[in-house]
Scaffold this motif. Sequence first.
Motif, PDB file in Angstrom:
ATOM      1  N   HIS A  19       0.822  -1.220   0.000  1.00 14.46           N
ATOM      2  CA  HIS A  19       0.000   0.000   0.000  1.00 14.46           C
ATOM      3  C   HIS A  19       0.854   1.267   0.000  1.00 14.46           C
ATOM      4  O   HIS A  19       0.315   2.373   0.100  1.00 14.46           O
ATOM      5  N   LEU A  20       2.180   1.091  -0.119  1.00 15.09           N
ATOM      6  CA  LEU A  20       3.070   2.256  -0.224  1.00 15.09           C
ATOM      7  C   LEU A  20       3.661   2.203  -1.627  1.00 15.09           C
ATOM      8  O   LEU A  20       4.590   1.447  -1.902  1.00 15.09           O
ATOM      9  N   VAL A  21       3.044   2.920  -2.520  1.00 10.38           N
ATOM     10  CA  VAL A  21       3.365   2.802  -3.939  1.00 10.38           C
ATOM     11  C   VAL A  21       4.437   3.834  -4.291  1.00 10.38           C
ATOM     12  O   VAL A  21       4.198   5.042  -4.200  1.00 10.38           O
ATOM     13  N   PHE A  24      12.677   9.342   8.183  1.00  6.50           N
ATOM     14  CA  PHE A  24      11.449  10.028   8.631  1.00  6.50           C
ATOM     15  C   PHE A  24      10.316   9.086   9.025  1.00  6.50           C
ATOM     16  O   PHE A  24       9.446   9.469   9.790  1.00  6.50           O
ATOM     17  N   CYS A  25      10.294   7.866   8.489  1.00  2.94           N
ATOM     18  CA  CYS A  25       9.179   6.969   8.842  1.00  2.94           C
ATOM     19  C   CYS A  25       9.307   6.560  10.308  1.00  2.94           C
ATOM     20  O   CYS A  25      10.325   6.000  10.710  1.00  2.94           O
ATOM     21  N   PRO A  26       8.291   6.813  11.134  1.00  3.96           N
ATOM     22  CA  PRO A  26       8.407   6.478  12.562  1.00  3.96           C
ATOM     23  C   PRO A  26       8.106   5.014  12.865  1.00  3.96           C
ATOM     24  O   PRO A  26       7.942   4.647  14.024  1.00  3.96           O
ATOM     25  N   ALA A  27       8.031   4.189  11.805  1.00  2.00           N
ATOM     26  CA  ALA A  27       7.678   2.794  12.041  1.00  2.00           C
ATOM     27  C   ALA A  27       8.613   1.830  11.312  1.00  2.00           C
ATOM     28  O   ALA A  27       8.242   0.668  11.098  1.00  2.00           O
ATOM     29  N   ALA A  28       9.780   2.280  10.929  1.00  2.00           N
ATOM     30  CA  ALA A  28      10.791   1.418  10.280  1.00  2.00           C
ATOM     31  C   ALA A  28      10.236   0.673   9.072  1.00  2.00           C
ATOM     32  O   ALA A  28      10.552  -0.492   8.847  1.00  2.00           O
ATOM     33  N   VAL A  29       9.394   1.334   8.313  1.00  2.00           N
ATOM     34  CA  VAL A  29       8.852   0.697   7.108  1.00  2.00           C
ATOM     35  C   VAL A  29       9.893   0.705   5.987  1.00  2.00           C
ATOM     36  O   VAL A  29      10.066  -0.286   5.288  1.00  2.00           O
ATOM     37  N   TYR A  30      10.615   1.821   5.851  1.00  2.00           N
ATOM     38  CA  TYR A  30      11.571   1.945   4.748  1.00  2.00           C
ATOM     39  C   TYR A  30      12.976   1.643   5.247  1.00  2.00           C
ATOM     40  O   TYR A  30      13.439   2.242   6.219  1.00  2.00           O
ATOM     41  N   GLU A  31      13.624   0.704   4.566  1.00  2.00           N
ATOM     42  CA  GLU A  31      15.015   0.378   4.908  1.00  2.00           C
ATOM     43  C   GLU A  31      15.839   0.548   3.655  1.00  2.00           C
ATOM     44  O   GLU A  31      15.367   0.199   2.553  1.00  2.00           O
ATOM     45  N   ASN A  69       4.553  -2.948   8.844  1.00  2.00           N
ATOM     46  CA  ASN A  69       4.823  -2.131  10.049  1.00  2.00           C
ATOM     47  C   ASN A  69       4.025  -0.817  10.065  1.00  2.00           C
ATOM     48  O   ASN A  69       4.025  -0.115  11.082  1.00  2.00           O
ATOM     49  N   CYS A  70       3.432  -0.459   8.962  1.00  2.00           N
ATOM     50  CA  CYS A  70       2.907   0.905   8.795  1.00  2.00           C
ATOM     51  C   CYS A  70       1.849   1.255   9.860  1.00  2.00           C
ATOM     52  O   CYS A  70       0.935   0.463  10.110  1.00  2.00           O
ATOM     53  N   VAL A  71       1.983   2.438  10.452  1.00  2.00           N
ATOM     54  CA  VAL A  71       0.994   2.888  11.444  1.00  2.00           C
ATOM     55  C   VAL A  71       0.068   3.965  10.860  1.00  2.00           C
ATOM     56  O   VAL A  71      -0.635   4.653  11.583  1.00  2.00           O
ATOM     57  N   HIS A  72       0.061   4.079   9.537  1.00  2.00           N
ATOM     58  CA  HIS A  72      -0.888   4.961   8.825  1.00  2.00           C
ATOM     59  C   HIS A  72      -0.737   6.431   9.224  1.00  2.00           C
ATOM     60  O   HIS A  72      -1.723   7.156   9.283  1.00  2.00           O
ATOM     61  N   CYS A  73       0.505   6.864   9.477  1.00  2.00           N
ATOM     62  CA  CYS A  73       0.679   8.261   9.898  1.00  2.00           C
ATOM     63  C   CYS A  73       0.677   9.223   8.706  1.00  2.00           C
ATOM     64  O   CYS A  73       0.429  10.404   8.860  1.00  2.00           O
ATOM     65  N   LYS A  74       1.006   8.704   7.526  1.00  2.00           N
ATOM     66  CA  LYS A  74       1.030   9.451   6.237  1.00  2.00           C
ATOM     67  C   LYS A  74       2.267  10.342   6.088  1.00  2.00           C
ATOM     68  O   LYS A  74       2.332  11.152   5.172  1.00  2.00           O
ATOM     69  N   THR A  75       3.238  10.202   6.982  1.00  2.00           N
ATOM     70  CA  THR A  75       4.436  11.042   6.872  1.00  2.00           C
ATOM     71  C   THR A  75       5.105  10.886   5.503  1.00  2.00           C
ATOM     72  O   THR A  75       5.490  11.869   4.861  1.00  2.00           O
ATOM     73  N   CYS A  76       5.236   9.629   5.041  1.00  2.00           N
ATOM     74  CA  CYS A  76       5.974   9.392   3.790  1.00  2.00           C
ATOM     75  C   CYS A  76       5.290  10.045   2.609  1.00  2.00           C
ATOM     76  O   CYS A  76       5.967  10.578   1.719  1.00  2.00           O
ATOM     77  N   ASP A  77       3.971  10.009   2.585  1.00  4.52           N
ATOM     78  CA  ASP A  77       3.219  10.586   1.464  1.00  4.52           C
ATOM     79  C   ASP A  77       3.481  12.095   1.354  1.00  4.52           C
ATOM     80  O   ASP A  77       3.471  12.670   0.273  1.00  4.52           O
ATOM     81  N   ASP A  99       3.092   7.187  -2.805  1.00  7.32           N
ATOM     82  CA  ASP A  99       1.641   7.347  -2.755  1.00  7.32           C
ATOM     83  C   ASP A  99       1.111   6.335  -1.739  1.00  7.32           C
ATOM     84  O   ASP A  99       1.210   5.130  -1.947  1.00  7.32           O
ATOM     85  N   TRP A 100       0.589   6.858  -0.630  1.00  6.98           N
ATOM     86  CA  TRP A 100       0.001   5.975   0.385  1.00  6.98           C
ATOM     87  C   TRP A 100      -1.429   5.649  -0.079  1.00  6.98           C
ATOM     88  O   TRP A 100      -2.262   6.548  -0.185  1.00  6.98           O
ATOM     89  N   VAL A 101      -1.666   4.381  -0.395  1.00  9.66           N
ATOM     90  CA  VAL A 101      -3.032   3.996  -0.786  1.00  9.66           C
ATOM     91  C   VAL A 101      -3.572   3.036   0.269  1.00  9.66           C
ATOM     92  O   VAL A 101      -2.793   2.462   1.041  1.00  9.66           O
TER      93      VAL A 101
HETATM   94 FE1  SF4 Z   1       5.853   4.921   7.656  1.00 11.41          FE
HETATM   95 FE2  SF4 Z   1       3.840   6.510   8.296  1.00 11.41          FE
HETATM   96 FE3  SF4 Z   1       4.435   6.077   5.731  1.00 11.41          FE
HETATM   97 FE4  SF4 Z   1       3.327   4.152   7.173  1.00 11.41          FE
HETATM   98  S1  SF4 Z   1       2.391   6.096   6.631  1.00 11.41           S
HETATM   99  S2  SF4 Z   1       5.075   3.943   5.808  1.00 11.41           S
HETATM  100  S3  SF4 Z   1       4.252   4.513   9.169  1.00 11.41           S
HETATM  101  S4  SF4 Z   1       5.745   7.085   7.228  1.00 11.41           S
END
Ligand code: SF4
Length: 543
Positions: free
Chosen positions: A464-466, A488-495, A512-520, A529-531
Amino acid sequence: MERETLEVDVLVVGAGPAGLSFAIQLARLGKEQNQELGILVLDKAEEFGHHSLSGAVLDPKAVLELFPQAREEGFPVQAEVEDDALWILSRQGKHEARGLFCPEPFRNHGNWIVSLNETVKWLAEKAEAEGVEVYPGFAGAEVLQDESGAVIGVRTVDQGRDKNGEPKSTFQPGMDIQARLTVFAEGTRGSLTKQLIAKKKLMDDRNPQVWAVGVKELWELPKSLEGKVYHTAGWPLGKAVYGGGWIYGLPNNQVSIGFVMAMDHGDPGFDYHATMQRWKTHPNMRELLEGGKLIRYGAKTIPEGGLFSMTKLAGDGFLIVGDSAGFMNTRRLKGIHLAMKSGMLAAQAAAPALAKEKCLEQDLAAYEQSFRQSWAYEELHKVRNFRQGFQKGFTYGFLRAGLDMMLGGRLPGRLKLQSDHARYRKTGAATAPTALSFDGKLTFDKLTDVYASGTQHEENQPCHLVVTDPNLCTERCTEEYGNPCQHFCPAAVYEWRQEGEEGPGLIINASNCVHCKTCDIADPYQIIDWVVPEGGGPVYTGM
Ligand code: SF4
């Protein structure tokens, strides 16, 4: 592909304070006017409130407008604020400003400390009692439009595709929910609202929106801080980052602590999670949390731009409410009361518009007009240039905000803003943040905190992280910005994989995503693109 179609009068996407206040108010108005309205509220969380995260100290104004007897009806107030202060932190000590010396935005006597998760659950029950259909576990994936471009509903996400997008044996296509009126109440950086803003140019002639990231932990302590509300300014942030911390005392020896950091600092190596952990190592925070234990973790973005960064609120077939539209008072660190009020105002405009067959923009324009006459507008107008000032530097922002506050918001002008991602400095890999060691008692690494968020996602589903142009990550981003997503991702999604047969590249741990939308928001090239995933996400019980 055959899709089921469901027709309703009104579809609300998102069961947060704004969407539910809209539904409750509209259901009541419908009854008063003998108008039978089918109102459906969807939410991507599997239970109402699971994705709702906030501090939260609530100005009860909007709750009491919608429910004058809210307390008697069991509105879940965790504590009334009895003591408040601002702590100005230096590396080793603090200066405490309280009483008349506490700046006005940090005075909270009379406000309520709430759990947004509990608040949303309570509002969802009230909506159901008004005859609204409320369905958790349904995520809107696409905005439906007719040939004229009017919004006619939403397609929900397909269920049961594998990670390559192929249907599994459990496959079920998403449903087309058609509505005469669709209300976007998705919260911060809503994925459908983002589509709509781009298609309909809803941000043209406005300041871009800017955001902050709020990182929160819920702790249980050996002592009670119930009713105490402290905010912190200063350390560990330098003058380049606008933000600060909160400490809200809850019943049962629990405390909500969190740290909010603006995203327009320009440092591609900035790590929001690590900064919040560092904040807890301050001697006063260490003392406060001594003997306590972590219960929950979460993170969320917050729209901070203010009045001039708000979207257009209505168009043919749709309305936008709450955080999705930018209803947030950054100076007061409060948005829930504004979100609820926006929902109520939108409902008042929607009721007469729904008497006609189609809800056209000219009929829904009453929403924006009534907002301009409301206390919500008055409150936001007073602080309309607040956040922009800090983008010109801390000293300028601080002095301008102070002067404007003394003049009751009368300083003239319309200050501009630059979007967060446009402010990154091209510093390449040199910007990796200073490493912090986590002791597992006071400070936690990202994976421990992710575990405490309760988040989970089915692994075998489309990511869901396109990343729309992955070549940019290796061809430009490494050299220009040092791949900031890994920080920047607070959930270690991107390595970032440095070695290996495939060479350097991006690994996405989407579960791991906590749906914070920071990456988008924060990606420098705007290619993330957070879908919506097909389900799952954090479980913010008690948050
Ligand atoms: Fe990380 Fe937040 Fe993006 Fe999810 S929405 S991948 S937790 S930055």
